[in-house]
Design an enzyme around this catalytic site. Structure first.
Site, short mmCIF file in Angstrom:
data_model
loop_
_atom_site.label_atom_id
_atom_site.label_comp_id
_atom_site.label_asym_id
_atom_site.label_seq_id
_atom_site.Cartn_x
_atom_site.Cartn_y
_atom_site.Cartn_z
N CYS A 119 0.79 -1.33 0.05
CA CYS A 119 0.09 0.01 -0.12
C CYS A 119 0.90 1.01 -0.01
CB CYS A 119 -1.11 -0.16 1.29
SG CYS A 119 -2.18 1.13 1.10
N HIS A 120 0.99 2.18 1.07
CA HIS A 120 1.49 3.01 1.28
C HIS A 120 3.19 3.05 1.70
CE1 HIS A 120 -2.20 5.03 0.67
NE2 HIS A 120 -1.70 6.23 0.45
#
Length: 193
Positions: A119-120
């Site tokens: 994800c991030h």
């Protein structure tokens, strides 16, 4: 418990999980549970002090708290076989401005140890100068950041480039877990030969 069974593929492999408040909880618990079932030992490392807790998120809702095993200032990459970087927005945004956390990630990258980021999570890899020339994926909003840092961004469930494993989002966790397992078992086999 699977960790006590002989011949588990990750028997006693030590995995550091670097995180602080605001991590996407399932991006920690999903891989953690999977890795532990395969025999790995998980250590939560954070800029926060040992004995404190980090708080997860369920997207925008506050999740559970987890005990920190070791402060990142005391952690050494040489003591671990691999690194896991969960996402969430606040978590990697805080880690990437913490020089000690960035240096810890860079130690893994420089040593060629397996790193899995979802994800991030790859945001911190940018600041650790670990993405140039790498095939990667992430949450879509990071693609410009990764490209600007020299990565080749792809919109796929999971992308493996050497010992680097990246995924886009919680829905990709099963593919992410399997890819990380493959990288970890290949790294183990390479050291054994």
């Amino acid at each position: 418990m699977a960790a006590n069974l002989p011949d588990t593929p990750l028997d006693a492999k030590r995995i550091a999980v670097l995180m602080t408040d605001g991590f996407e909880q399932v991006e920690f618990t999903g891989p953690r549970d999977f890795l532990q079932e395969h025999g790995a030992v998980i250590t939560i490392v954070s800029p926060k002090a040992k004995g404190k807790q980090v708080v997860g998120m369920h997207h925008k809702d506050v999740g559970d708290s987890f005990d920190i095993d070791l402060t990142v200032a005391e952690a050494q990459a040489r003591d671990y076989d691999a690194l896991l970087l969960p996402g969430g927005v606040a978590n990697p945004d805080e880690l990437r401005i913490d020089p000690v956390s960035v240096a810890f990630v860079k130690e893994f990258a420089d040593a060629g140890k397996p790193i899995a980021a979802i994800c991030h999570g790859p945001w911190t890899l940018i600041d650790a100068e670990a993405v140039k020339g790498k095939q990667m994926t992430s949450w879509p909003s990071l693609q410009a950041d990764l490209r600007n840092a020299g990565a080749v961004w792809r919109d796929e469930k999971v992308v493996v480039d050497g010992n680097l494993v990246t995924s886009r989002k919680p829905d990709d966790i099963p593919a992410f877990n399997e890819a990380f397992l493959t990288v970890l078992t290949q790294a183990r086999a390479a050291r054994a030969s």
